[in-house]
Motif scaffolding. Structure first.
Motif, PDB file in Angstrom:
ATOM      1  N   VAL A  24      48.523  74.647  11.973  1.00 54.47           N
ATOM      2  CA  VAL A  24      47.355  74.771  11.086  1.00 54.47           C
ATOM      3  C   VAL A  24      47.589  75.904  10.090  1.00 54.47           C
ATOM      4  CG1 VAL A  24      44.868  75.170  10.983  1.00 54.47           C
ATOM      5  CG2 VAL A  24      45.858  73.940  12.940  1.00 54.47           C
ATOM      6  N   PRO A  25      47.462  75.645   8.792  1.00 57.37           N
ATOM      7  CA  PRO A  25      47.635  76.711   7.798  1.00 57.37           C
ATOM      8  C   PRO A  25      46.524  77.762   7.922  1.00 57.37           C
ATOM      9  CG  PRO A  25      47.771  74.536   6.775  1.00 57.37           C
ATOM     10  CD  PRO A  25      47.234  74.334   8.162  1.00 57.37           C
ATOM     11  N   LEU A  26      46.886  79.009   7.650  1.00 61.06           N
ATOM     12  CA  LEU A  26      45.945  80.127   7.757  1.00 61.06           C
ATOM     13  C   LEU A  26      45.959  80.949   6.479  1.00 61.06           C
ATOM     14  CD1 LEU A  26      44.134  82.179   9.378  1.00 61.06           C
ATOM     15  CD2 LEU A  26      46.297  83.266  10.076  1.00 61.06           C
ATOM     16  N   VAL A  27      44.769  81.242   5.975  1.00 60.80           N
ATOM     17  CA  VAL A  27      44.592  82.247   4.934  1.00 60.80           C
ATOM     18  C   VAL A  27      43.750  83.350   5.560  1.00 60.80           C
ATOM     19  CG1 VAL A  27      43.566  82.782   2.697  1.00 60.80           C
ATOM     20  CG2 VAL A  27      44.801  80.622   3.025  1.00 60.80           C
ATOM     21  N   ASP A  28      44.307  84.557   5.617  1.00 60.70           N
ATOM     22  CA  ASP A  28      43.696  85.669   6.344  1.00 60.70           C
ATOM     23  C   ASP A  28      43.307  86.767   5.357  1.00 60.70           C
ATOM     24  OD1 ASP A  28      43.074  87.847   7.937  1.00 60.70           O
ATOM     25  OD2 ASP A  28      44.693  87.506   9.348  1.00 60.70           O
ATOM     26  N   THR A  29      42.020  87.064   5.261  1.00 64.25           N
ATOM     27  CA  THR A  29      41.586  88.063   4.282  1.00 64.25           C
ATOM     28  C   THR A  29      42.017  89.473   4.675  1.00 64.25           C
ATOM     29  OG1 THR A  29      39.388  88.247   5.327  1.00 64.25           O
ATOM     30  CG2 THR A  29      39.633  86.683   3.490  1.00 64.25           C
ATOM     31  N   ASP A  30      42.254  89.727   5.959  1.00 62.53           N
ATOM     32  CA  ASP A  30      42.810  91.029   6.355  1.00 62.53           C
ATOM     33  C   ASP A  30      44.220  91.197   5.794  1.00 62.53           C
ATOM     34  OD1 ASP A  30      40.775  92.298   7.653  1.00 62.53           O
ATOM     35  OD2 ASP A  30      41.445  91.814   9.681  1.00 62.53           O
ATOM     36  N   LEU A  94      40.921  82.383  -2.452  1.00 68.00           N
ATOM     37  CA  LEU A  94      40.711  81.067  -3.043  1.00 68.00           C
ATOM     38  C   LEU A  94      41.987  80.548  -3.697  1.00 68.00           C
ATOM     39  CD1 LEU A  94      37.138  81.473  -4.596  1.00 68.00           C
ATOM     40  CD2 LEU A  94      37.782  80.362  -2.443  1.00 68.00           C
ATOM     41  N   ALA A  95      42.738  81.452  -4.319  1.00 65.77           N
ATOM     42  CA  ALA A  95      44.010  81.045  -4.929  1.00 65.77           C
ATOM     43  C   ALA A  95      45.002  80.609  -3.852  1.00 65.77           C
ATOM     44  CB  ALA A  95      44.587  82.200  -5.743  1.00 65.77           C
ATOM     45  N   ASP A  96      45.038  81.342  -2.732  1.00 70.30           N
ATOM     46  CA  ASP A  96      45.945  80.974  -1.635  1.00 70.30           C
ATOM     47  C   ASP A  96      45.545  79.628  -1.037  1.00 70.30           C
ATOM     48  OD1 ASP A  96      47.263  83.328  -2.062  1.00 70.30           O
ATOM     49  OD2 ASP A  96      46.611  84.309  -0.213  1.00 70.30           O
ATOM     50  N   LEU A  97      44.243  79.394  -0.890  1.00 70.68           N
ATOM     51  CA  LEU A  97      43.764  78.115  -0.360  1.00 70.68           C
ATOM     52  C   LEU A  97      44.141  76.962  -1.289  1.00 70.68           C
ATOM     53  CD1 LEU A  97      40.206  79.178   0.875  1.00 70.68           C
ATOM     54  CD2 LEU A  97      42.122  78.474   2.325  1.00 70.68           C
ATOM     55  N   ALA A  98      44.037  77.208  -2.586  1.00 72.01           N
ATOM     56  CA  ALA A  98      44.364  76.166  -3.563  1.00 72.01           C
ATOM     57  C   ALA A  98      45.842  75.798  -3.530  1.00 72.01           C
ATOM     58  CB  ALA A  98      43.962  76.623  -4.962  1.00 72.01           C
ATOM     59  N   ASP A  99      46.672  76.717  -3.052  1.00 72.26           N
ATOM     60  CA  ASP A  99      48.117  76.471  -2.997  1.00 72.26           C
ATOM     61  C   ASP A  99      48.546  75.704  -1.743  1.00 72.26           C
ATOM     62  OD1 ASP A  99      48.619  77.689  -5.403  1.00 72.26           O
ATOM     63  OD2 ASP A  99      49.086  79.645  -4.524  1.00 72.26           O
ATOM     64  N   LEU A 100      47.616  75.490  -0.800  1.00 78.80           N
ATOM     65  CA  LEU A 100      47.976  74.780   0.428  1.00 78.80           C
ATOM     66  C   LEU A 100      48.226  73.299   0.132  1.00 78.80           C
ATOM     67  CD1 LEU A 100      45.419  76.291   2.976  1.00 78.80           C
ATOM     68  CD2 LEU A 100      47.836  76.858   2.705  1.00 78.80           C
ATOM     69  N   PRO A 101      49.079  72.649   0.910  1.00 75.97           N
ATOM     70  CA  PRO A 101      49.342  71.218   0.703  1.00 75.97           C
ATOM     71  C   PRO A 101      48.056  70.396   0.829  1.00 75.97           C
ATOM     72  CG  PRO A 101      50.951  72.167   2.212  1.00 75.97           C
ATOM     73  CD  PRO A 101      49.899  73.203   2.002  1.00 75.97           C
ATOM     74  N   THR A 102      47.880  69.444  -0.040  1.00 68.17           N
ATOM     75  CA  THR A 102      46.667  68.616  -0.017  1.00 68.17           C
ATOM     76  C   THR A 102      46.648  67.659   1.170  1.00 68.17           C
ATOM     77  OG1 THR A 102      47.741  67.025  -1.484  1.00 68.17           O
ATOM     78  CG2 THR A 102      46.370  68.722  -2.506  1.00 68.17           C
ATOM     79  N   THR A 103      47.788  67.506   1.837  1.00 66.16           N
ATOM     80  CA  THR A 103      47.857  66.618   3.000  1.00 66.16           C
ATOM     81  C   THR A 103      47.405  67.297   4.290  1.00 66.16           C
ATOM     82  OG1 THR A 103      50.178  67.254   3.271  1.00 66.16           O
ATOM     83  CG2 THR A 103      49.726  65.245   2.020  1.00 66.16           C
ATOM     84  N   CYS A 107      42.323  73.613   7.472  1.00 65.28           N
ATOM     85  CA  CYS A 107      42.961  74.928   7.475  1.00 65.28           C
ATOM     86  C   CYS A 107      41.955  75.969   7.938  1.00 65.28           C
ATOM     87  CB  CYS A 107      43.513  75.276   6.092  1.00 65.28           C
ATOM     88  SG  CYS A 107      42.255  75.393   4.830  1.00 65.28           S
ATOM     89  N   LEU A 108      42.471  77.149   8.256  1.00 71.85           N
ATOM     90  CA  LEU A 108      41.631  78.259   8.684  1.00 71.85           C
ATOM     91  C   LEU A 108      41.533  79.297   7.582  1.00 71.85           C
ATOM     92  CD1 LEU A 108      42.813  79.129  12.322  1.00 71.85           C
ATOM     93  CD2 LEU A 108      40.785  77.845  11.652  1.00 71.85           C
ATOM     94  N   LEU A 109      40.334  79.822   7.399  1.00 71.85           N
ATOM     95  CA  LEU A 109      40.109  80.963   6.524  1.00 71.85           C
ATOM     96  C   LEU A 109      39.526  82.064   7.403  1.00 71.85           C
ATOM     97  CD1 LEU A 109      39.896  82.361   3.753  1.00 71.85           C
ATOM     98  CD2 LEU A 109      37.640  81.285   3.488  1.00 71.85           C
ATOM     99  N   ALA A 110      40.339  83.068   7.729  1.00 69.17           N
ATOM    100  CA  ALA A 110      39.915  84.150   8.619  1.00 69.17           C
ATOM    101  C   ALA A 110      39.254  85.259   7.807  1.00 69.17           C
ATOM    102  CB  ALA A 110      41.114  84.695   9.390  1.00 69.17           C
ATOM    103  N   VAL A 111      37.983  85.522   8.114  1.00 68.90           N
ATOM    104  CA  VAL A 111      37.209  86.534   7.390  1.00 68.90           C
ATOM    105  C   VAL A 111      36.414  87.349   8.411  1.00 68.90           C
ATOM    106  CG1 VAL A 111      35.589  86.992   5.520  1.00 68.90           C
ATOM    107  CG2 VAL A 111      36.942  84.886   5.497  1.00 68.90           C
ATOM    108  N   PRO A 112      36.794  88.601   8.685  1.00 73.17           N
ATOM    109  CA  PRO A 112      36.064  89.395   9.671  1.00 73.17           C
ATOM    110  C   PRO A 112      34.562  89.502   9.369  1.00 73.17           C
ATOM    111  CG  PRO A 112      38.139  90.459   9.141  1.00 73.17           C
ATOM    112  CD  PRO A 112      37.992  89.305   8.184  1.00 73.17           C
ATOM    113  N   LEU A 113      34.212  89.656   8.105  1.00 72.98           N
ATOM    114  CA  LEU A 113      32.800  89.783   7.721  1.00 72.98           C
ATOM    115  C   LEU A 113      32.315  88.495   7.042  1.00 72.98           C
ATOM    116  CD1 LEU A 113      32.815  93.450   6.349  1.00 72.98           C
ATOM    117  CD2 LEU A 113      32.210  92.654   8.640  1.00 72.98           C
ATOM    118  N   LEU A 114      32.650  87.375   7.650  1.00 67.59           N
ATOM    119  CA  LEU A 114      32.325  86.067   7.073  1.00 67.59           C
ATOM    120  C   LEU A 114      30.836  85.931   6.790  1.00 67.59           C
ATOM    121  CD1 LEU A 114      33.327  83.153   6.374  1.00 67.59           C
ATOM    122  CD2 LEU A 114      32.743  82.552   8.737  1.00 67.59           C
TER     123      LEU A 114
END
Length: 204
Positions: A24-30, A94-103, A107-114
């Motif tokens: 699973v792709p991960l974008v981590d704000t930390d 958001l830019a990192d998420l946009a770069d993920l494969p569309t297939t 994906c996970l977006l890790a945000v401690p203060l979500l």
């Protein structure tokens, strides 16, 4: 888009890695915040502008321990930092998420203060909270970060309460066992995310 969050010491990073092991792709704000804190990056420039160059290391990175001490003792300084730094993190995420494969199925977006920031409410599909009993949470952070109980409680006081965080969760992983048990719980949710309707709520 699964928003991953939890209080300090809950085990968010361990859960995130377990999902990554499953592909699973991960974008981590930390990680993004750390990236932006390096010499020549926008975060470092932001801190220098707000607090002065004394809050940078000799090589130009953010002096994180000194900055942390400053904002914990000054709520106004903390608010100023967050209002300037959080938009930079969000823009990069958001830019990192946009770069993920569309297939990618999800994906996970890790945000401690979500929930605290509310900045990703329109980005995520579901909110996954990593939960841990408070006593275990405090002991883990004290052991990991060499902080006193009072210091840990002060950090926790600046975050959303456990009860409110759980009330806002779509899914919950309770991290009160060993790593093998946690990995099994992640696998259960991974299967649900691949197969279940988005309206279904699950806990592990």
């Amino acid at each position: 888009m699964i928003g991953l969050t939890g209080g300090i010491g809950s085990g968010k990073s361990v859960v995130a890695r377990a999902f990554q092991v499953l592909g699973v792709p991960l974008v981590d704000t930390d990680e993004i915040a750390h990236r932006l804190s390096q010499p020549g990056q926008a975060g470092a420039a932001c801190v220098a502008q707000l607090f002065g160059s004394d809050y940078l290391t000799p090589d130009g990175a953010i002096d994180r321990p000194r900055l942390r001490q400053a904002i914990f003792s000054d709520p106004q300084a903390k608010a100023s930092l967050e209002s300037a730094f959080h938009p930079l993190i969000r823009q990069t995420a958001l830019a990192d998420l946009a770069d993920l494969p569309t297939t990618t199925p999800y994906c996970l977006l890790a945000v401690p203060l979500l929930f605290e920031t509310g900045a990703y409410a329109n980005t995520i599909t579901r909110a996954l909270v990593v939960d841990v009993p408070e006593a275990l949470q405090i002991s883990r952070v004290m052991q990991r970060s060499q902080l006193s109980e009072a210091e840990v409680r002060a950090i926790m006081a600046g975050q959303m309460s456990r009860s409110e965080r759980l009330a806002r969760a779509d899914d919950v992983i309770t991290n009160d066992g060993d790593l093998a048990q946690l990995a099994d719980k992640v696998k259960v949710l991974h299967k649900k995310y691949l197969q279940a309707p988005e309206s279904e709520t699950d806990s592990a």
